[in-house]
Design an enzyme around this catalytic site. Structure first.
Site, PDB file in Angstrom:
ATOM      1  N   LYS A  54       0.824  -1.216   0.000  1.00 43.70           N
ATOM      2  CA  LYS A  54       0.000   0.000   0.000  1.00 43.70           C
ATOM      3  C   LYS A  54       0.857   1.264   0.000  1.00 43.70           C
ATOM      4  CE  LYS A  54      -4.178  -1.621   2.322  1.00 43.70           C
ATOM      5  NZ  LYS A  54      -5.178  -1.231   3.336  1.00 43.70           N
TER       6      LYS A  54
ATOM      7  N   GLU B 147      -5.136   7.858  -0.984  1.00 42.38           N
ATOM      8  CA  GLU B 147      -6.560   7.628  -0.754  1.00 42.38           C
ATOM      9  C   GLU B 147      -7.261   7.557  -2.107  1.00 42.38           C
ATOM     10  OE1 GLU B 147      -7.621   6.989   2.237  1.00 42.38           O
ATOM     11  OE2 GLU B 147      -5.608   7.378   2.943  1.00 42.38           O
ATOM     12  N   GLY B 148      -8.517   7.096  -2.081  1.00 44.96           N
ATOM     13  CA  GLY B 148      -9.343   7.178  -3.285  1.00 44.96           C
ATOM     14  C   GLY B 148      -9.464   5.881  -4.063  1.00 44.96           C
TER      15      GLY B 148
END
Length: 474
Positions: free
Chosen positions: A364, A368-369
């Site tokens: 990761k 965001e999103g």
């Protein structure tokens, strides 16, 4: 979890008829998105994608997710106030990740000048999946917490009526009655209203920072409408508008178009591509003001993946929430395995683990999103490239959560209704308001269930992968 709707999913003719009814009801209820062709206009709209049936969720896990939400609110608030923890945690990340570094620069500037705001508002959503345990029982595991622009509280309050309608058409009135009422937009508005009230100026407005092209406007309008019902007015402006028409007076009160702003609610500003140089300047102006920001910059940083990973280290929760062992235990029970990729032995071991068993991990970045995470072969290639590079510090490694797949029928504009193997993600909305050092509100205000076909590893509704759903408690 076996599905309750098994036989219903086999009858194609009945599914088509049900789908037509469900779509009409969704449109009537306001489960709406603007179209990708016309994202700036509401002249033509469509329904937001959703499941034909509600998906089964173990009531015990739903209750657990609700029970831990107020602890997560406290934790995010504690992290946002702990400048030393944020600096230490993000020190390696900001050297490698330009976006996090720019947010952190604003954070440092605001601290140096002195924080002007006295009212702090958190509207967040903590997202979970149900991990299959070895004994077959599911366990609640956190995917992430969204501290900026946590969306779909508005549309999630419109979908229960749609699923009740589908079950009623099938004469399943008892089942229809089991679908939980849910109104996150009302609770989110309650938090904004409290912050507005504590700001203490009846003429001041709420400023919603919006994107130029916003397909999800009806979700936002639901919150605006709740505020208007309390006689609190909202204006929608972009970052560009703020840099042209925003200003601070000598007391650092924020004015936009000559109107005082009590609360700034961000529905933009969570991805690098949403910032030009002008937009970064606008963000700094907003942060320096005494308006309550949702979130303020420290709270946005508290929601980064790197902070999530550091919080899972032994002793961290105890340090941030002293004297609260029950809260610590509830929080820790939801953590999946999280690993730092900072340079050094610990990061080397994490990379070796992931390369040895790629199907068990996900890589990761600090984004965001949706649609940013790397899995499987893509993750392996990325790790091989990053292995000897300082850049690896801008990622974290997480144990991959493997829920039990189930069947449901997904409805999307322009696509035929299709029955597929799915997995769900449960989000709980949290609201807290703090004045100076006093917490004046801390609550959970509703849920969001999103479901996607198992072949889609990553991404939410806005990213076009998941669809809206409702939990059917079992």
């Amino acid at each position: 979890m076996a599905t309750n709707w098994g036989s219903l999913l086999q009858d194609e003719q009945q599914l088509e008829e049900l789908a037509r009814q469900a779509v009409d009801r969704a449109l009537a209820e306001g489960v709406l998105l603007r179209t990708s062709q016309e994202p700036t206009s509401s002249e033509v709209v469509s329904y937001a994608p959703f499941t034909l049936f509600p998906s089964l969720v173990p009531s015990a896990l739903l209750e657990q997710a609700y029970a831990v939400q107020m602890d997560f609110n406290l934790l995010v608030d504690a992290v946002s106030q702990n400048a030393a923890f944020l600096e230490q945690t993000l020190s390696s990340t900001i050297k490698q990740d330009d976006f996090t570094a720019r947010l952190f620069d604003i954070h440092k500037q605001v601290l140096k000048e002195g924080i002007a705001q006295t009212v702090f508002l958190g509207l967040n959503r903590s997202d979970y999946m149900f991990q299959r345990s070895t004994d077959g029982s599911p366990a609640l595991k956190q995917i992430e917490i969204n501290t900026i622009s946590a969306s779909f509280g508005g549309l999630a309050s419109r979908t229960p009526a749609v699923h009740r309608h589908v079950l009623s058409v099938l004469s399943k009135t008892k089942e229809a009655g089991k679908i939980l009422s849910n109104n996150p937009s009302k609770g989110l508005a309650l938090g904004i209203a409290k912050a507005w009230e504590l700001y203490g100026s009846t003429n001041a407005l709420v400023l919603l920072i919006a994107q130029e092209k916003e397909r999800n406007i009806f979700d936002q309008r639901a919150i605006e409408n709740e505020l208007l019902a309390r006689n609190i007015h909202v204006i929608r402006r972009t970052f560009e508008d703020i840099s042209e028409k925003g200003s601070l007076d000598q007391d650092r009160r924020l004015f936009v178009d000559g109107q005082e702003i009590a609360v700034v609610y961000f529905r933009d500003g969570y991805m690098p591509r949403q910032y030009s140089l002008q937009n970064w300047e606008a963000r700094l102006l907003l942060e320096r003001s005494c308006a309550a920001k949702c979130p303020d910059i420290a709270t946005q940083l508290a929601g980064t993946k790197k902070v999530q990973q550091e919080l899972s280290r032994p002793g961290m929760l105890e340090m941030l929430l002293p004297g609260q062992p029950e809260a610590v235990a509830r929080l820790r029970a939801t953590f999946a395995g999280l690993y730092s990729l900072d340079m050094g032995e610990e990061g080397d071991q994490a990379i070796a683990k992931a390369l040895a068993a790629p199907s068990r991990f996900v890589l990761k970045p600090q984004r965001e999103g949706g649609g940013n995470n790397l899995y499987g072969e893509e993750m392996v290639q990325a790790l091989k490239q990053l292995k000897d590079s300082e850049e690896r510090a801008s990622y974290i490694l997480m144990e991959k959560i493997e829920p039990e797949p189930f069947e449901n029928c997904l409805l999307r504009p322009g696509s035929p209704a299709q029955v597929v193997q799915c997995i769900s993600e449960l989000g709980i909305f949290g609201v807290y308001v703090r004045q100076e050092k006093t917490l004046v509100m801390n609550k959970h205000v509703g849920h969001l269930l999103r479901t996607k076909a198992i072949e889609h590893a990553d991404g939410g509704v806005a990213a076009g992968v998941a669809v809206l759903d409702n939990p059917y408690p079992v």
